[in-house]
Scaffold this active site. Structure first.
Site, PDB file in Angstrom:
ATOM      1  N   THR A 219      44.037  52.230 -23.772  1.00  0.00           N
ATOM      2  CA  THR A 219      45.019  52.751 -24.710  1.00  0.00           C
ATOM      3  C   THR A 219      44.303  53.525 -25.813  1.00  0.00           C
ATOM      4  O   THR A 219      43.078  53.528 -25.884  1.00  0.00           O
ATOM      5  CB  THR A 219      45.912  51.643 -25.297  1.00  0.00           C
ATOM      6  OG1 THR A 219      47.053  52.247 -25.931  1.00  0.00           O
ATOM      7  CG2 THR A 219      45.161  50.789 -26.306  1.00  0.00           C
ATOM      8  N   TYR A 220      45.114  54.161 -26.633  1.00  0.00           N
ATOM      9  CA  TYR A 220      44.597  54.963 -27.744  1.00  0.00           C
ATOM     10  C   TYR A 220      45.042  54.361 -29.056  1.00  0.00           C
ATOM     11  O   TYR A 220      46.185  53.899 -29.187  1.00  0.00           O
ATOM     12  CB  TYR A 220      45.131  56.396 -27.638  1.00  0.00           C
ATOM     13  CG  TYR A 220      44.916  57.246 -28.876  1.00  0.00           C
ATOM     14  CD1 TYR A 220      43.644  57.741 -29.195  1.00  0.00           C
ATOM     15  CD2 TYR A 220      45.968  57.544 -29.738  1.00  0.00           C
ATOM     16  CE1 TYR A 220      43.448  58.513 -30.335  1.00  0.00           C
ATOM     17  CE2 TYR A 220      45.777  58.315 -30.878  1.00  0.00           C
ATOM     18  CZ  TYR A 220      44.518  58.795 -31.166  1.00  0.00           C
ATOM     19  OH  TYR A 220      44.320  59.549 -32.292  1.00  0.00           O
ATOM     20  N   HIS A 221      44.146  54.347 -30.038  1.00  0.00           N
ATOM     21  CA  HIS A 221      44.506  54.028 -31.415  1.00  0.00           C
ATOM     22  C   HIS A 221      44.086  55.216 -32.282  1.00  0.00           C
ATOM     23  O   HIS A 221      43.037  55.826 -32.044  1.00  0.00           O
ATOM     24  CB  HIS A 221      43.792  52.777 -31.915  1.00  0.00           C
ATOM     25  CG  HIS A 221      44.157  51.530 -31.186  1.00  0.00           C
ATOM     26  ND1 HIS A 221      45.462  51.124 -31.014  1.00  0.00           N
ATOM     27  CD2 HIS A 221      43.380  50.584 -30.587  1.00  0.00           C
ATOM     28  CE1 HIS A 221      45.464  49.983 -30.340  1.00  0.00           C
ATOM     29  NE2 HIS A 221      44.229  49.641 -30.068  1.00  0.00           N
TER      30      HIS A 221
ATOM     31  N   CYS B 169      47.672  52.806 -20.417  1.00  0.00           N
ATOM     32  CA  CYS B 169      47.867  51.471 -19.842  1.00  0.00           C
ATOM     33  C   CYS B 169      47.709  51.471 -18.328  1.00  0.00           C
ATOM     34  O   CYS B 169      48.216  50.591 -17.626  1.00  0.00           O
ATOM     35  CB  CYS B 169      49.220  50.889 -20.244  1.00  0.00           C
ATOM     36  SG  CYS B 169      49.450  50.836 -22.033  1.00  0.00           S
TER      37      CYS B 169
ATOM     38  N   ALA C 210      50.371  47.759 -31.048  1.00  0.00           N
ATOM     39  CA  ALA C 210      50.130  49.106 -31.580  1.00  0.00           C
ATOM     40  C   ALA C 210      51.415  49.911 -31.448  1.00  0.00           C
ATOM     41  O   ALA C 210      51.904  50.139 -30.333  1.00  0.00           O
ATOM     42  CB  ALA C 210      48.993  49.787 -30.838  1.00  0.00           C
TER      43      ALA C 210
ATOM     44  N   GLY D  56      46.809  42.420 -30.464  1.00  0.00           N
ATOM     45  CA  GLY D  56      48.225  42.382 -30.805  1.00  0.00           C
ATOM     46  C   GLY D  56      48.992  43.612 -30.389  1.00  0.00           C
ATOM     47  O   GLY D  56      49.032  43.978 -29.210  1.00  0.00           O
TER      48      GLY D  56
ATOM     49  N   GLY E  82      43.442  41.831 -22.738  1.00  0.00           N
ATOM     50  CA  GLY E  82      43.970  42.163 -21.427  1.00  0.00           C
ATOM     51  C   GLY E  82      44.405  43.619 -21.375  1.00  0.00           C
ATOM     52  O   GLY E  82      44.434  44.325 -22.384  1.00  0.00           O
ATOM     53  N   GLY E  83      44.737  44.072 -20.161  1.00  0.00           N
ATOM     54  CA  GLY E  83      45.280  45.413 -20.007  1.00  0.00           C
ATOM     55  C   GLY E  83      44.244  46.469 -19.706  1.00  0.00           C
ATOM     56  O   GLY E  83      43.058  46.187 -19.525  1.00  0.00           O
TER      57      GLY E  83
END
Length: 208
Positions: free
Chosen positions: A74-76, A167, A151, A149, A70-71
């Site tokens: 984002t960045y990892h 987000c 981050a 999960g 979902g969502g």
């Protein structure tokens, strides 16, 4: 309830780790133990199921991967502690909202041990210190099992978040433990977050 296995995977390619989570969830059965995976990824932007491509402003040389959580976007990247929650929600009697609350509360509890006050926001999942986001959440539930999960920004390159609307929120500030004066290393932060999550879930953990 049995202990949750904790796997410290280290730095792993995002897409192969995601596919591994999918396969784990697809093939798990009533006897499969729950697991938490502690991971760090090379730089990548991930776009959730509801993600709008226009929220990716300037990816440059960082790959953008559409995924099944979902969502929004984002960045990892290096300096981030990612904890993937591979849990049998039906067996645990745990709903998605309860898992989200446990993840957010675990981050808040961990930051409190570092002398940092943080909070969750009902309208925008994640954890914030003041107006700046320090942890993002995204989950997928399939066949009663969760994956994806949490981050947590330990000490990533925060300028990467300037390339997106984090987000889905234009101009959302981001921060990290290091930027707030924290001195924990990756292993310490991963261990602290996992301990806090174990307490919030009411489940012991054990190394795989």
């Amino acid at each position: 309830m049995s202990a949750i296995l904790v796997r410290r995977l280290g730095r792993c390619d995002y897409e192969s780790t995601w596919r591994r989570m999918q396969a784990f969830t697809e093939h798990r059965d009533a006897g499969t133990l729950d697991e938490l995976w502690q991971v760090e990824h090379p730089p990548v932007f991930t776009l959730g199921l509801n993600g709008k491509p226009e929220h990716v402003l300037d990816p440059g040389d960082i790959p953008v991967i559409p995924v099944d959580r979902g969502g929004q976007v984002t960045y990892h990247g290096p300096g981030q502690v990612v904890i993937y929650t591979l849990l049998d929600l039906r067996r645990s009697g745990l709903g998605v909202r309860a898992l989200v609350t446990a993840l957010e509360s675990a981050v808040i509890d961990y930051l409190a041990t570092q002398g940092i006050a943080a909070q969750a926001r009902a309208e925008a999942p994640g954890v914030y210190v003041g107006d700046a986001k320090i942890a993002a959440l995204g989950l997928r539930v399939r066949r009663g099992g969760s994956y994806h999960g949490l981050a947590f920004n330990l000490d990533p390159d925060l300028s990467a978040f300037d390339r997106i609307n984090p987000c889905g929120y234009r101009g959302l500030a981001t921060t990290s433990l290091a930027a707030l004066g924290g001195r924990e290393d990756w292993r310490q932060a991963a261990t602290g977050l996992t301990k806090a999550l174990s307490l919030r879930l009411g489940r012991p953990v054990t190394a795989a």
